[in-house]
Write a protein that holds these residues in place. Structure first.
Motif, short mmCIF file in Angstrom:
data_model
loop_
_atom_site.label_atom_id
_atom_site.label_comp_id
_atom_site.label_asym_id
_atom_site.label_seq_id
_atom_site.Cartn_x
_atom_site.Cartn_y
_atom_site.Cartn_z
N LEU A 444 0.83 -1.20 0.00
CA LEU A 444 0.00 0.00 0.00
C LEU A 444 0.86 1.25 0.00
N VAL A 445 1.86 1.29 0.88
CA VAL A 445 2.74 2.47 1.00
C VAL A 445 3.63 2.61 -0.24
N LYS A 446 4.01 1.49 -0.80
CA LYS A 446 4.87 1.51 -2.00
C LYS A 446 4.15 2.10 -3.20
N GLY A 447 2.83 1.88 -3.27
CA GLY A 447 2.06 2.38 -4.41
C GLY A 447 1.47 1.29 -5.27
N GLU A 448 1.57 0.04 -4.79
CA GLU A 448 1.12 -1.08 -5.61
C GLU A 448 -0.40 -1.17 -5.72
N TYR A 449 -1.11 -0.55 -4.79
CA TYR A 449 -2.57 -0.60 -4.83
C TYR A 449 -3.15 0.55 -5.65
N GLY A 450 -2.32 1.53 -5.96
CA GLY A 450 -2.78 2.70 -6.70
C GLY A 450 -2.48 3.96 -5.93
N LYS A 451 -3.05 5.07 -6.39
CA LYS A 451 -2.79 6.38 -5.79
C LYS A 451 -3.68 6.59 -4.57
N THR A 452 -3.07 6.95 -3.48
CA THR A 452 -3.81 7.22 -2.25
C THR A 452 -4.38 8.64 -2.28
N PRO A 453 -5.45 8.90 -1.51
CA PRO A 453 -6.06 10.24 -1.51
C PRO A 453 -5.10 11.35 -1.12
N VAL A 454 -4.15 11.04 -0.23
CA VAL A 454 -3.13 12.01 0.20
C VAL A 454 -1.77 11.44 -0.17
N LYS A 455 -0.87 12.27 -0.65
CA LYS A 455 0.47 11.80 -1.01
C LYS A 455 1.22 11.31 0.22
N ILE A 456 1.95 10.22 0.06
CA ILE A 456 2.72 9.64 1.15
C ILE A 456 4.10 10.30 1.21
N ASP A 457 4.52 10.63 2.41
CA ASP A 457 5.84 11.24 2.63
C ASP A 457 6.92 10.28 2.11
N PRO A 458 7.78 10.73 1.20
CA PRO A 458 8.82 9.84 0.67
C PRO A 458 9.70 9.22 1.75
N GLU A 459 9.93 9.97 2.85
CA GLU A 459 10.77 9.42 3.92
C GLU A 459 10.05 8.29 4.65
N PHE A 460 8.75 8.42 4.80
CA PHE A 460 8.00 7.32 5.42
C PHE A 460 8.01 6.11 4.49
N CYS A 465 9.39 0.75 2.93
CA CYS A 465 9.63 -0.03 1.72
C CYS A 465 11.08 -0.04 1.25
N GLY A 466 11.87 0.89 1.76
CA GLY A 466 13.26 0.99 1.30
C GLY A 466 13.42 1.77 0.02
N ILE A 467 12.35 2.41 -0.45
CA ILE A 467 12.41 3.27 -1.64
C ILE A 467 11.62 4.55 -1.35
N ARG A 468 11.97 5.63 -2.06
CA ARG A 468 11.28 6.90 -1.84
C ARG A 468 10.24 7.20 -2.92
N GLU A 469 10.40 6.63 -4.10
CA GLU A 469 9.50 6.92 -5.21
C GLU A 469 8.28 6.01 -5.18
N GLU A 470 7.12 6.58 -5.49
CA GLU A 470 5.91 5.78 -5.63
C GLU A 470 6.11 4.78 -6.77
N THR A 471 5.83 3.52 -6.51
CA THR A 471 6.12 2.46 -7.48
C THR A 471 4.88 1.61 -7.70
N PRO A 472 4.16 1.81 -8.81
CA PRO A 472 2.95 1.01 -9.09
C PRO A 472 3.30 -0.46 -9.28
N TYR A 473 2.29 -1.30 -9.10
CA TYR A 473 2.47 -2.74 -9.32
C TYR A 473 2.71 -2.98 -10.81
N ASP A 474 3.71 -3.77 -11.12
CA ASP A 474 4.10 -4.04 -12.51
C ASP A 474 3.43 -5.34 -12.97
N THR A 475 2.32 -5.21 -13.69
CA THR A 475 1.60 -6.41 -14.13
C THR A 475 2.36 -7.17 -15.22
N SER A 476 3.38 -6.54 -15.83
CA SER A 476 4.14 -7.25 -16.87
C SER A 476 4.95 -8.40 -16.26
#
Length: 620
Positions: A444-460, A465-476
């Motif tokens: 959820l925090v990584k971005g695999e579920y989609g865009k959350t209503p409020v942006k997540i703090d990159p530091e959180f 998750c060990g990453i700062r960038e929002e990362t969607p689930y890669d269906t490929s």
């Protein structure tokens, strides 16, 4: 000419799921179907949600057979409805368009008329594919805007106020919900549902939203709610007065409580308002005759006890006491006058008169879904840590805000609730919060579920998750489930048809067992009598027993079901490596090892249910 209101009956899906753990058998449903054909509901919700999983897991029945049997019995009298979670369908990860396509096509070919599509984040991108394929194959796309509320944040302290800290601004405004509805309409939605699965929407709020939606949308508006916190009946009445096109109800013996309001009470309101529902209430009375017996059967088989039932009532033959009849008039007057409290009070007195469950005040005050609360309680009971429930409840707003303020609907309600429990347990053990986190929370925090209503703090995000960038689930990178031949079933394929393949993709563990059992049974039935009588050794009858444990062990931190073992005997692991995925309380938890070394033996396998502290593997 009377005004019209369409009724969607939920009894055979959401109704039985909310009150009876989705345990109605096909035989029980078959007893009701002749009367459903006469009832003339606009729509019947019969599939989706927990039905496909539960009928395989608990009843050993085929989900596709259920849908097809109901369609064969009811025909085109009522549109059959299913519930799906957008790109996630029934799982936790987004599926490829190929699977969404196949699922929608097969569902509609099997008799489905309406697909109700929602996304747990209200991320409109996540419903695009399902809308496209439902419409492509001739179905009706019913897009649901999930209703939720902003958290009750604690008041900033004196020092925080001096430093200029304020409460976060409201997110879930009327404009927010209208914007989501308009986006879905622009994508081709045939109708919009205000989906309040937690029953948290009060009468005034739903009346406002209905009027707003009717003003700005040219497609029908449906209202779906539950009665858990005590708003359900009053809010349905307010929605009707405000001009809603469709409302969702249950038949009497499955109505109220954790379910949607009873059609019989809605019918009485409509009679007084001069509104025609088009429903044959004589047929509904016949359905209720069956449901009363089925309710007793389910109480005994599922709960082992008798849950109180509402008093028998047929609005066509039973006369209301004068004081109760007056309450219906008072509720209508209050709803028309926008007197919210009077509407609620009158409706609660009506439900109390008939013996429906009283409002759950804890859920009402906490403003969280009843299922989310019960999951948290059950999780803590299993851990024998009930005393930290108040602290876990306190942590929900901060956990939810840190995770992007997701709406509290399935599955995000469970994800946030489980993480609040984990954080409370971390705190109690003296560990930093978020030391223990489910893989769903990470996703959820990584971005695999989609865009959350409020942006997540990159530091959180980096912390979790060990990453700062929002990362969607890669269906490929999606990999289809293995589909082997079964020697024990004469070499038959585990999934031989497209519908069976879809079951395997959507419910891997449950469908694997169900399909295997089905294929073995069919193979055994084809054998000649003499051959069938000859006993055959089980493939693993002489399996090597586990050797004595002398090294360090990885144990189950809570009871659950093994989803995946991530290591093999002989593998070298480091401390904190993930070794097992355990499903507990609907969450997938990554179990790590505290020890470095070599995997000596593995004592569990996928699909196995384990208790707390069960030894999963040994490391030496």
């Amino acid at each position: 000419m009377a005004k019209k209101l369409k009724i969607r009956d939920l009894t055979l899906r959401d109704g039985q799921q909310s009150s009876f753990a989705t345990r109605m058998t096909q035989k029980q449903i078959d007893r009701c179907l002749p009367y459903y054909k006469e009832a003339n509901f606009y729509a019947m919700e019969v599939w989706g949600g927990a039905v496909p999983d539960s009928v395989m897991r608990y009843l050993n029945e085929n989900p596709w057979t259920r849908l097809e049997t109901i369609h064969q019995a009811v025909g085109s009298v009522s549109k059959l409805t299913a519930l799906s979670r957008g790109r996630n369908l029934f799982g936790y990860s987004p599926y490829t368009d190929e699977i969404i396509d196949g699922f929608c096509r097969n569902a509609i070919e099997s008799g489905l008329g309406i697909m109700r599509i929602f996304d747990a984040l209200n991320d409109v991108d996540n419903v695009k594919s399902t809308i496209k394929y439902v419409k492509q194959y001739g179905g009706i796309a019913d897009c649901a805007v999930c209703y939720t509320v902003d958290p009750k944040y604690p008041e900033p302290g004196f020092l925080q106020k001096l430093l200029g800290k304020k409460k976060p601004a409201p997110v879930f405004t009327d404009a927010y919900f209208l914007d989501k509805a308009k986006q879905m309409a622009a994508l081709g939605a045939d109708m919009i549902t205000i989906k309040d699965m937690s029953g948290l929407i009060p009468p005034r709020r739903v009346a406002t939203l209905v009027k707003l939606f009717k003003q700005h949308l040219s497609i029908p508006v449906d209202f779906h709610t539950h009665c858990t916190p005590g708003y359900g009946l009053a809010s349905v009445l307010a929605a009707i007065v405000a001009g809603v096109d469709i409302v969702d109800t249950n038949c009497w013996y499955f109505g109220g409580g954790t379910g949607a309001p009873a059609i019989e009470l809605v019918y009485l309101f409509c009679q007084k308002l001069g509104i025609d529902t088009g429903v044959n209430m004589e047929a509904v009375a016949k359905i209720n005759t069956q449901l009363r017996d089925i309710r007793k059967e389910l109480n005994q088989s599922v709960f082992g006890t008798e849950k109180p039932e509402p008093q028998p009532f047929n609005p066509l033959t039973d006369k209301l006491p004068a004081e109760i009849d007056a309450l219906f008039d008072e509720a209508i007057r209050a709803a028309k006058a926008d007197d919210e409290q009077a509407t609620i009070d009158a409706c609660r007195k009506i439900e109390a008169h008939f013996g429906f469950p009283a409002p759950n005040e804890l859920v009402q005050k906490a403003e969280i879904p009843g299922g989310m609360y019960s999951n948290m309680v059950a999780q803590l009971q299993q851990l024998k840590a009930e005393e930290i429930l108040p602290r876990a409840m306190e942590l929900i707003p901060s956990v939810r805000l840190s995770a992007g303020l997701p709406p509290l609907v399935t599955p995000t309600s469970q994800i946030v609730g489980a993480q609040a429990v984990n954080c409370a347990l971390d705190e109690k053990a003296g560990r930093p919060m978020y030391s223990n986190k489910s893989s769903q929370f990470v996703g959820l925090v990584k971005g695999e579920y989609g865009k959350t209503p409020v942006k997540i703090d990159p530091e959180f995000r980096f912390k979790i998750c060990g990453i700062r960038e929002e990362t969607p689930y890669d269906t490929s990178k999606y990999q289809m489930q293995p589909n082997p031949e079964l020697p024990e079933a004469g070499g038959a394929k585990l999934a031989a048809t497209e519908k069976e393949v879809l079951l395997l993709e959507l419910f891997p563990l449950v469908a694997k067992k169900f399909l295997t059992d089905m294929k073995v049974k069919a193979y055994e039935a084809q054998k000649p009598a003499a051959a069938a009588a000859t006993p055959t050794a089980a493939p693993d009858a002489e399996a090597q027993p586990a050797v004595a444990i002398t090294g360090n062990t990885v144990n189950a931190p809570l009871p659950g079901r093994i989803i995946e073992v991530l290591v093999k005997v002989g593998d070298t692991v480091k401390a904190n490596d993930e070794v097992v995925v355990l499903e507990a309380m609907k969450m997938e938890n990554s179990i790590t090892t505290d020890y470095a070394g070599k995997v000596k033996q593995i004592l569990v396998e996928p699909g196995q249910t384990v208790p707390t502290d069960a030894v999963l593997l040994e490391i030496e």
